[in-house]
Design an enzyme around this catalytic site. Structure first.
Site, short mmCIF file in Angstrom:
data_model
loop_
_atom_site.label_atom_id
_atom_site.label_comp_id
_atom_site.label_asym_id
_atom_site.label_seq_id
_atom_site.Cartn_x
_atom_site.Cartn_y
_atom_site.Cartn_z
CE1 TYR A 91 -2.96 -2.65 7.35
CE2 TYR A 91 -2.44 -4.98 7.82
CZ TYR A 91 -3.08 -4.20 7.07
OH TYR A 91 -3.62 -4.22 5.70
CG ASN A 98 -7.62 -4.69 0.13
OD1 ASN A 98 -6.82 -3.80 0.46
ND2 ASN A 98 -7.30 -5.96 0.30
CG HIS A 128 -1.79 -1.19 1.39
ND1 HIS A 128 -3.07 -1.20 0.49
CD2 HIS A 128 -1.92 -2.31 2.00
CE1 HIS A 128 -3.70 -2.34 0.88
NE2 HIS A 128 -3.07 -2.93 1.41
#
Length: 487
Positions: free
Chosen positions: A341, A127, A54
């Protein structure tokens, strides 16, 4: 030639590199799985300073407005009344390309939403597709490596991609979406977003339901043909970013309807018994006929950032950021992301990334976290330890009023490959396509497949055949038209 035995970085042999250690076949995952943790930690530290995935992104601030009452499902205060507004930030992105790559490449699109609620930040990190390529986080570093560059040639490699996909038939559903017209959206305003994973909600009575999030564009879905996407990659590689920024600057604020699929645990048990599909498998969808969509609210982007780096580049999302009334599920990919994350943000942005304005909560924050690089405030004169509370407190379930989650089964690495249906839903998607959409899909697949080794090609064609014989036949015809040998 036999490959060497896989080991950890400390040289310890790894006996299973395909399945995370879980409490029973459905999870959740166990922290003692050091091989999984080491893989994810090492993967998060491969790039400095751009995101490993990303990397190329665009973002804007906005608002979420509740339009329907879902207080029977969740006690989260951002849904407490119709008309309530919450400040938001949304970052769109491509997944596999570097920060300087083109916006129009064939790639999933990240759709990461932050809600600055009165109870803290809630991040819905998804997404533009309702499914993903793999169902276990232990495969994620390997999968992403196949989407990046060959370590010798430094070139993108269809052989690497399809070698992985052809050996992981669970990927077929997402591969079908990727190579359809949806694989090249016309900018960011004209695509849907999805939470993709199964999440949970808890109401004031402590009752849990499971949900899937759908963010439906009000601008209408638009996609680019492969030829047009390629032309724009050369003439305007920032096409999607330019379109989003200019639309907001002109007051043409894009909007999305926020919707939910909802199921009780028993409904999911009954559905799995009927279909054979694991409801927590991110490579599968919940059919709308079984679990209809219900409207929750509307999401609008209405303010461009004043500084791209300060907000879009430094924003750090994590699906672990869930406020009271919102929770997780035993989805093995989600479980890995809950760790990965935040760990990536600690490495990429810094120990105190949550102090930055775009990441800071809009409500009071109090904890004993201190020091580290680029600290802001540092707690002032408040003590840096928590007082031990006397014994005798009631059991608190999973915290935040969420009831305990029942687990079952001995801890182990459970391999469902060869036992699960990876083909029916991909075939269902193919059968829903129009004739022109099927032709586009097959032609898009034929391009990279014409460049792969013969054994990989045959393995992948076999997956198309299992999804639908017409799917395999269509790809073979497209390959033959390119002069490829498909015998």
């Amino acid at each position: 030639m036999n490959e060497p035995i896989l080991t950890t970085a400390s040289g310890i042999p790894v006996d299973d590199n395909q399945n995370s250690l879980s409490a029973g076949p459905r999870g959740p995952l166990l922290l003692q799985d050091f091989h999984l943790i080491e893989k994810l930690q090492r993967f998060n530290r491969e790039r400095i300073p751009e995101r490993v995935v990303h990397a190329k992104g665009s973002g804007a601030f906005g608002t979420f407005t509740v339009t329907e009452d879902i207080t029977a499902l969740t006690k989260a205060k951002l849904f407490s009344e119709i008309g309530k507004k919450t400040e938001t930030f949304l970052r769109f992105s491509t997944v596999g390309g570097e920060r300087g790559s083109a916006d129009t490449e064939r790639d999933p699109r990240g759709f990461a939403m932050r809600f600055y609620t009165e109870e803290g930040n809630w991040d819905l990190v998804g997404n533009n597709t309702p499914v993903f390529f793999i169902k276990d986080a232990i495969k994620f570093p390997d999968f992403i490596h196949t989407q990046k560059r060959d370590p010798q040639s430094n070139l993108k490699s269809p052989n690497m991609m399809f070698d992985f996909w052809s050996k992981a038939p669970e990927s077929l559903h997402q591969v079908t979406i990727l190579f359809s017209e949806r694989g090249t959206p016309d900018g960011y305003r004209h695509m849907h977003g999805f939470g993709s994973h199964t999440y949970s909600m808890v109401n004031a009575a402590g009752e849990r339901v499971y949900v899937k999030w759908h963010i439906k564009t009000r601008q209408g879905v638009k996609n680019l043909s492969a030829d047009e996407a390629g032309r724009l990659a050369g003439s305007d590689p920032d096409y999607a970013q330019r379109d989003l920024f200019n639309a907001i600057a002109a007051g043409n604020f894009p909007q999305w309807d926020v919707k939910l699929q909802v199921a009780t645990e028993q409904q999911l048990v009954d559905w799995e018994a009927r279909t054979g599909w694991n409801p927590f498998d991110v490579t599968k969808v919940w059919p709308h006929g079984d679990f209809p969509l219900r409207l929750v609210g509307v999401f609008e982007l209405n303010r461009n950032p004043d500084n791209y780096h300060a907000d879009v580049e430094q924003v750090a999302f994590s699906p672990a950021n869930a406020v009271p009334g919102l929770g997780y599920s035993p989805d093995k990919m989600l479980q890995g992301r809950l760790f990965g994350y935040h760990d990536a943000a600690l490495y990429r942005v810094g120990t105190n990334h949550q102090h930055l304005p775009v990441n800071a909560a809009r409500c009071p924050v109090y904890n004993q976290q201190r020091d580290g690089e680029m600290v802001v405030g540092n707690g002032g004169a408040a003590r840096n330890y928590a007082t031990v509370v006397a014994a005798g407190l009631p059991d608190s379930g999973m915290g935040n009023g969420e009831p305990p989650l029942a687990l079952s089964g001995p801890a182990g690495r459970y391999d469902g490959r060869g036992k699960e249906d990876d083909f029916t839903q991909a075939g269902n998607l193919f059968r829903l396509m129009t004739a022109s959409e099927k032709l586009s899909l097959c032609n898009n697949l034929a391009g990279p497949l014409s460049q792969v080794d013969a054994d990989i090609l045959q393995r992948q064609l076999g997956h198309f055949d299992k999804a639908d014989p017409a799917y395999g036949a269509g790809v073979r015809a497209a390959l033959a038209a390119r002069g490829a040998n498909v015998a």
